[in-house]
Design an enzyme around this catalytic site. Structure first.
Site: not given
Length: 274
Positions: A190, A223, A229, A233
């Site tokens: 994403h 995220r 995440h 990340d």
């Protein structure tokens, strides 16, 4: 490479550093409601076929320079693993706020369409395959190359999602945890789509690079706030996204796609300003 690209990329470094401190726009009803824009005068419709650079998945090799995630990189990265844990815990608290609502909204589809909706919301005019075919094709190509970069990297490091080790954390979207867990956590797909979209959109609309980059930076931060995440990340994804966009800029097709998108963007912004 066009000179303005160098200037835009340099400006984005500064803008990104400021973005996380800015106030997030309210999510919700704005989805898909940006006023429709006419195609730029003289801009021909862009064929639906994939650009040549996407006909065969190029081996970009970015996973060979990206370091492993913290827990797989020895004791020297213990501090980064600790930072991941602290960010995850902070994200749980942020989810109770308006910023958490935005993170939940940002958890939708990662690819070009959702990014175009987000960009449309901050620009005040529609960016889409129908309304802006040249800009769409340009963003689509850049974002798809970004996903090529992330696929091999996920497979190489195969990192678990935060909610695998923190089973009591429902995340901000418990309904999609099982779907997310089919794909490794490092780096964030994403985030790479958001960051590449920021670079690409800002390159054809440099006068709006501030709001575009801020919004796409926030999409990445969402995220780890969501618990989908780790923070590292997200950071790794921005690294890969920048590299993937640099690769796109180096391809023979770039100049044509860029010129078409820039002409369309210039006409739209001029129309809005008038």
């Amino acid at each position: 490479m066009h000179l303005f690209i160098k200037k835009t990329l340099a400006a984005l470094v500064v803008t990104a550093g400021l973005a996380s401190c800015a106030t997030a726009p309210a999510p919700g009803a704005a989805v898909g409601t940006a006023p429709a824009a006419e195609a730029a005068p003289g801009t021909q419709a862009i064929p639906a076929t994939k650009p040549e650079v996407l006909q065969e998945r190029p081996y970009l090799g970015f996973e060979d320079y990206l370091p492993p995630p913290p827990e797989k990189n020895g004791e020297n990265y213990a501090w980064k693993r600790q930072a991941d844990e602290l960010a995850r815990a902070k994200g749980v608290e942020i989810r109770k706020t308006a910023r958490g609502d935005l993170a939940k909204y940002d958890a939708e589809s990662a690819k070009t369409k959702m990014r175009e909706i987000m960009i449309s919301e901050v620009l005040g005019f529609e960016i889409s395959e129908k309304a802006t075919p040249a800009i769409h094709r340009y963003l689509y190509t850049a974002v798809e190359l970004g996903f090529h970069a992330v696929d091999n990297t996920k497979k190489k490091f195969n990192r678990d999602r935060p909610f695998v080790s923190h089973t009591d954390d429902p995340t901000c979207r418990p309904d999609i945890r099982d779907t997310l867990n089919k794909h490794a956590s490092y780096p964030s797909g994403h985030t790479i789509s958001a960051w590449v979209a920021a670079l690409a959109a800002s390159s054809v609309m440099p006068s709006r690079a501030d709001v575009i980059t801020k919004r796409m930076y926030e999409a990445g931060e969402s995220r780890w706030i969501c618990g989908h995440h780790w923070q590292s990340d997200v950071e790794a994804a921005r690294n890969l996204g920048s590299s993937a966009f640099a690769y796109f800029v180096s391809t023979p097709e770039f100049a044509k796609l860029y010129d078409e998108a820039r002409a369309e963007a210039d006409a739209l912004i001029a129309k809005k300003n008038n």
